[in-house]
Design a protein around this motif. Structure first.
Motif, short mmCIF file in Angstrom:
data_model
loop_
_atom_site.label_atom_id
_atom_site.label_comp_id
_atom_site.label_asym_id
_atom_site.label_seq_id
_atom_site.Cartn_x
_atom_site.Cartn_y
_atom_site.Cartn_z
N GLN A 41 43.32 41.38 28.90
CA GLN A 41 43.60 40.20 29.72
C GLN A 41 42.33 39.38 29.85
OE1 GLN A 41 45.12 41.35 33.59
NE2 GLN A 41 46.60 42.69 32.57
N PRO A 42 42.46 38.07 29.99
CA PRO A 42 41.24 37.28 30.17
C PRO A 42 40.55 37.66 31.47
CG PRO A 42 43.22 35.94 30.48
CD PRO A 42 43.68 37.27 29.99
N LEU A 43 39.24 37.70 31.39
CA LEU A 43 38.45 38.06 32.56
C LEU A 43 38.27 36.84 33.44
CD1 LEU A 43 36.52 40.34 33.71
CD2 LEU A 43 34.71 39.16 32.47
N LEU A 44 38.54 37.00 34.72
CA LEU A 44 38.34 35.90 35.65
C LEU A 44 37.07 36.14 36.45
CD1 LEU A 44 42.01 35.52 36.92
CD2 LEU A 44 40.78 34.02 35.34
N CYS A 45 36.09 35.28 36.23
CA CYS A 45 34.81 35.49 36.89
C CYS A 45 34.97 35.49 38.41
CB CYS A 45 33.82 34.42 36.47
SG CYS A 45 33.43 34.50 34.72
N GLY A 46 35.86 34.60 38.88
CA GLY A 46 36.06 34.50 40.32
C GLY A 46 36.63 35.76 40.94
N SER A 47 37.21 36.64 40.11
CA SER A 47 37.80 37.85 40.68
C SER A 47 36.84 39.04 40.63
CB SER A 47 39.10 38.20 39.94
OG SER A 47 38.80 38.65 38.65
N ILE A 48 35.66 38.83 40.09
CA ILE A 48 34.66 39.91 40.12
C ILE A 48 34.01 39.90 41.49
CG2 ILE A 48 32.56 40.85 39.10
CD1 ILE A 48 33.27 39.31 36.54
N PRO A 49 34.07 41.01 42.20
CA PRO A 49 33.55 40.99 43.56
C PRO A 49 32.03 40.91 43.60
CG PRO A 49 34.25 43.21 42.98
CD PRO A 49 34.62 42.33 41.82
N GLY A 50 31.53 40.18 44.60
CA GLY A 50 30.12 40.26 44.93
C GLY A 50 29.16 39.50 44.03
N LEU A 51 29.64 38.57 43.23
CA LEU A 51 28.71 37.80 42.41
C LEU A 51 28.03 36.73 43.27
CD1 LEU A 51 30.58 37.20 39.02
CD2 LEU A 51 29.17 39.13 39.73
N VAL A 52 26.73 36.59 43.11
CA VAL A 52 26.03 35.48 43.75
C VAL A 52 26.24 34.26 42.83
CG1 VAL A 52 24.34 36.95 44.91
CG2 VAL A 52 23.80 36.01 42.66
N PRO A 53 26.01 33.03 43.36
CA PRO A 53 26.31 31.83 42.55
C PRO A 53 25.70 31.85 41.15
CG PRO A 53 25.80 31.20 44.79
CD PRO A 53 25.59 32.69 44.73
#
Ligand SMILES: *[C@@H]1O[C@H](CO)[C@@H](O)[C@H](O)[C@H]1NC(C)=O
Ligand SMILES: *[C@@H]1O[C@H](CO)[C@@H](O)[C@H](O)[C@H]1NC(C)=O
Length: 316
Positions: A41-53
């Motif tokens: 499945q395509p990876l959604l960056c927004g769904s990776i928890p805890g990323l800083v900007p």
């Protein structure tokens, strides 16, 4: 709102400030559902928890190498579990938590130092490998894809591929370590030690506070100045580890009860030390093994199956 969702949200809010603030929870990318769906499945960056900007931007720009980043953390965890298999704390992960090592990593201990180093090393390794395999278009030796991948990134090209993995790991894993505090300094140091993969010992440090123009800044100094100060090869830490003998949800210790110990070893994997002096139980286990193997000309081997009996020692 459904009660479990509310619970989760509250947990995130509270956890976010209390426990998870210093925790690279994006490591959870290496476990569970998100990992198993990578590739399909395509990876959604927004769904990776805890990323800083900064990490979020990196993810969106270089989405192609994110599966390697996840794979790298996974490899790091596997290596940690292998290296720590005979220790009281054996790098156990918790599948259903964003903080995949539990509270163990909250403190600036040797264990935290090691996990940071090995996760960064894993990311550098996995990205380098995927570049070498030519699976990624922004790096690798394929002549079609040589040269810099885009503005601001002077990466790519064959000779620099090992550096590329290191750079990705540095950009991504260190992105959240820019606070002026001791823990950030420690994580950054250990991440870097891991990436060059040459750490051979760990040094205990003390935290010092300085007033600088940007405000209070914490730095680390070797605790035992009689010994030579740590180099970039050494891991650093400044808080003592719990002893991990008994289960303790606060420290994240699982205790060593029922752990398999080595009855002939005097080391940390031996029954005395691993079981913390509580003693051990012994049981016998039957295992099927290949035996009486015959080599047939040419070329195959046929074996019989034998049953062997082993003594297994486990901590009380
Ligand atoms: C690691 O420790 C956990 C908790 O004590 C235990 O359940 C697990 O079996 C251990 N893993 C290995 C490989 O010994
Ligand atoms: C147990 O410890 C001994 C002595 O250190 C070592 O030679 C042996 O390989 C160990 N056994 C296992 C199963 O790790």
């Amino acid at each position: 709102m459904e009660p479990h969702l509310l619970g989760l949200l509250l947990g995130l809010l509270l956890g976010g400030t209390r426990v998870l603030a210093g925790y690279p929870i994006w490591w959870s990318l290496a476990l569970g559902q998100q990992y198993t769906s990578l590739g399909s499945q395509p990876l959604l960056c927004g769904s990776i928890p805890g990323l800083v900007p900064k990490q979020l931007r990196f993810c969106r720009n270089y989405i192609e190498i994110m599966p390697s980043v996840a794979e790298g953390v996974k490899l790091g965890i596997q290596e940690c579990q292998h290296q720590f298999r005979g220790r009281r704390w054996n790098c156990t992960t918790i599948d259903d938590s964003l903080a995949i090592f539990g509270p163990v990593l909250d403190k600036a201990t040797r264990e935290s130092a090691f996990v940071h180093a090995i996760a960064s090393a894993g990311v550098a390794f996995a990205v380098t490998r995927s570049c070498a395999e030519g699976t990624s278009t922004i790096c690798g030796c394929d002549s079609h894809h040589k040269g810099p991948p885009g503005e601001g990134w002077k990466w790519g090209g064959c000779s620099e591929d090992a550096d590329f993995g290191v750079l990705v790991s540095r950009e991504f894993a260190d992105a959240r370590e820019n606070r002026p505090d001791a823990r950030s300094a420690m994580n950054k140091h250990n991440n870097e030690a891991g990436r060059t993969d040459k750490y051979d010992s760990a040094s205990e440090m003390v935290v010092e506070k300085h007033r600088e123009s940007r405000g209070w800044v914490e730095t680390l100094r070797a605790k035992y100045s009689l010994f030579k100060p740590p180099t970039e090869r050494d891991l650093v830490y400044y808080e003592n580890s719990p002893n991990f003998c008994e289960p303790n949800p606060e420290t994240g210790s699982f205790g060593t009860r029922d752990r398999t110990c080595n009855v002939t070893s005097h080391g940390i994997d031996g029954c005395d030390l691993l079981c913390c002096g509580r003693g051990h139980n012994t049981r016998t286990e039957k295992r099927k093994e290949k035996c009486h193997c015959i080599f047939h000309w040419c070329c195959y081997v046929s074996c019989q199956e034998c049953i062997r009996i082993y003594d297994v020692h486990t901590c009380k």
